[in-house]
Scaffold this motif. Sequence first.
Motif, PDB file in Angstrom:
ATOM      1  N   ALA A  57      15.238  11.076   6.046  1.00  0.00           N
ATOM      2  CA  ALA A  57      15.876  10.626   7.283  1.00  0.00           C
ATOM      3  C   ALA A  57      14.913   9.811   8.142  1.00  0.00           C
ATOM      4  CB  ALA A  57      16.391  11.825   8.077  1.00  0.00           C
ATOM      5  N   LEU A  58      13.657   9.724   7.723  1.00  0.00           N
ATOM      6  CA  LEU A  58      12.628   9.002   8.472  1.00  0.00           C
ATOM      7  C   LEU A  58      12.285   7.699   7.765  1.00  0.00           C
ATOM      8  CD1 LEU A  58      10.204  12.015   9.093  1.00  0.00           C
ATOM      9  CD2 LEU A  58      11.993  11.186  10.642  1.00  0.00           C
ATOM     10  N   SER A  59      11.721   6.764   8.525  1.00  0.00           N
ATOM     11  CA  SER A  59      11.190   5.559   7.893  1.00  0.00           C
ATOM     12  C   SER A  59      10.002   5.954   7.035  1.00  0.00           C
ATOM     13  CB  SER A  59      10.765   4.542   8.953  1.00  0.00           C
ATOM     14  OG  SER A  59       9.610   5.005   9.647  1.00  0.00           O
ATOM     15  N   LEU A  60       9.579   5.074   6.147  1.00  0.00           N
ATOM     16  CA  LEU A  60       8.450   5.390   5.283  1.00  0.00           C
ATOM     17  C   LEU A  60       7.197   5.680   6.098  1.00  0.00           C
ATOM     18  CD1 LEU A  60       7.123   5.651   2.533  1.00  0.00           C
ATOM     19  CD2 LEU A  60       6.876   3.158   2.459  1.00  0.00           C
ATOM     20  N   LYS A  91       0.808  -1.226   0.000  1.00  0.00           N
ATOM     21  CA  LYS A  91       0.000   0.000   0.000  1.00  0.00           C
ATOM     22  C   LYS A  91       0.841   1.275   0.000  1.00  0.00           C
ATOM     23  CE  LYS A  91      -4.420  -1.598   1.691  1.00  0.00           C
ATOM     24  NZ  LYS A  91      -5.590  -1.226   2.518  1.00  0.00           N
ATOM     25  N   TYR A  92       2.007   1.222   0.623  1.00  0.00           N
ATOM     26  CA  TYR A  92       2.881   2.396   0.640  1.00  0.00           C
ATOM     27  C   TYR A  92       4.259   1.980   0.138  1.00  0.00           C
ATOM     28  CZ  TYR A  92      -0.597   4.816   3.469  1.00  0.00           C
ATOM     29  OH  TYR A  92      -1.757   5.395   3.912  1.00  0.00           O
ATOM     30  N   ALA A  93       4.826   2.784  -0.725  1.00  0.00           N
ATOM     31  CA  ALA A  93       6.148   2.471  -1.258  1.00  0.00           C
ATOM     32  C   ALA A  93       6.936   3.756  -1.450  1.00  0.00           C
ATOM     33  CB  ALA A  93       6.035   1.716  -2.581  1.00  0.00           C
ATOM     34  N   ARG A  94       8.227   3.606  -1.317  1.00  0.00           N
ATOM     35  CA  ARG A  94       9.155   4.718  -1.546  1.00  0.00           C
ATOM     36  C   ARG A  94      10.150   4.237  -2.595  1.00  0.00           C
ATOM     37  NH1 ARG A  94      11.967   6.438   3.693  1.00  0.00           N
ATOM     38  NH2 ARG A  94      10.942   8.480   3.695  1.00  0.00           N
ATOM     39  N   GLN A 148       3.270   9.673   8.054  1.00  0.00           N
ATOM     40  CA  GLN A 148       2.563  10.266   9.189  1.00  0.00           C
ATOM     41  C   GLN A 148       2.881  11.752   9.313  1.00  0.00           C
ATOM     42  OE1 GLN A 148       3.258   8.052  12.808  1.00  0.00           O
ATOM     43  NE2 GLN A 148       2.675   6.106  11.864  1.00  0.00           N
ATOM     44  N   LEU A 149       4.145  12.109   9.132  1.00  0.00           N
ATOM     45  CA  LEU A 149       4.538  13.515   9.213  1.00  0.00           C
ATOM     46  C   LEU A 149       3.835  14.337   8.148  1.00  0.00           C
ATOM     47  CD1 LEU A 149       6.482  15.754  10.323  1.00  0.00           C
ATOM     48  CD2 LEU A 149       8.044  15.078   8.486  1.00  0.00           C
ATOM     49  N   LEU A 150       3.828  13.847   6.916  1.00  0.00           N
ATOM     50  CA  LEU A 150       3.219  14.604   5.826  1.00  0.00           C
ATOM     51  C   LEU A 150       1.718  14.759   6.021  1.00  0.00           C
ATOM     52  CD1 LEU A 150       5.203  13.085   2.823  1.00  0.00           C
ATOM     53  CD2 LEU A 150       5.540  15.311   3.907  1.00  0.00           C
ATOM     54  N   HIS A 151       1.067  13.727   6.541  1.00  0.00           N
ATOM     55  CA  HIS A 151      -0.369  13.824   6.793  1.00  0.00           C
ATOM     56  C   HIS A 151      -0.695  14.803   7.908  1.00  0.00           C
ATOM     57  CE1 HIS A 151      -1.384   9.688   4.784  1.00  0.00           C
ATOM     58  NE2 HIS A 151      -1.214  10.671   3.920  1.00  0.00           N
TER      59      HIS A 151
END
Length: 238
Positions: free
Chosen positions: A180-183, A74-77, A188-191
């Motif tokens: 520098a953060l995990s995915l 569902k989430y990928a970087r 969560q930060l962006l939301h």
Amino acid sequence: MISAAQIRAGRALLNVKQSELAKASGVSLATLNNIERGVGDPRSSTLQAIERALKTAGVEVEEDGIHETVSLIKYARPNALDTYFGSQRVLECLSQKSLMKVEQMTAYVRSGGAVENVQQNARVCFLVSGSGRSLLFDQVEFTTATSPRLAEVAGILLAATIRLPDRLFYIDRTTEDTTALSLDEAIQLLHAYPVRPFDNPRPFFSLFNDWDAHLKRYAEREGHPFRDLMALYDAAPA
């Protein structure tokens, strides 16, 4: 090689029609229909094309000889990509052929290091959100420092403006370095940040670049994607 059952399961996870998968795979609808029904003996290249399209859309098939699992990431970087291939990946998501079914895109600017010169260190990033999958493009070195780099960013935003009217947003401040953060932490930060409609490119680009000293000349340059982007918004009704 991918099986008919795995193809059906992958389509179900993505909630896409046979016609959509056929288009994304570059095979005919009749061919895909026959494969899913177990009719005929498809070429390995055809199965590989279907498998590649599903994998690109986030479908993962795992087998250990006993168990078989078809799942959706569902989430990928996407791994660090050069800007050309990075921009192509974003544009693929926005394509009508994409199985991702993009519902929203958020552009943001992250800090790019310890040096405090925002203009030199800032990196443009994109969170592309679909109905069942989201991709975070924050490891690509998108900048506006040169004409070619600005053209890549402007081209992405131009495509997003056309493809996602009223669904293109931006974060109106420079964020911390999300790489520098995990995915999970980055998402969560962006939301947590409020977003604004991308109804004019100038406020977004002014977050990290000087309009009069650098960007204005590209907005006036014939044939440059940045000029096309600005013209699109200038022509929009108020």
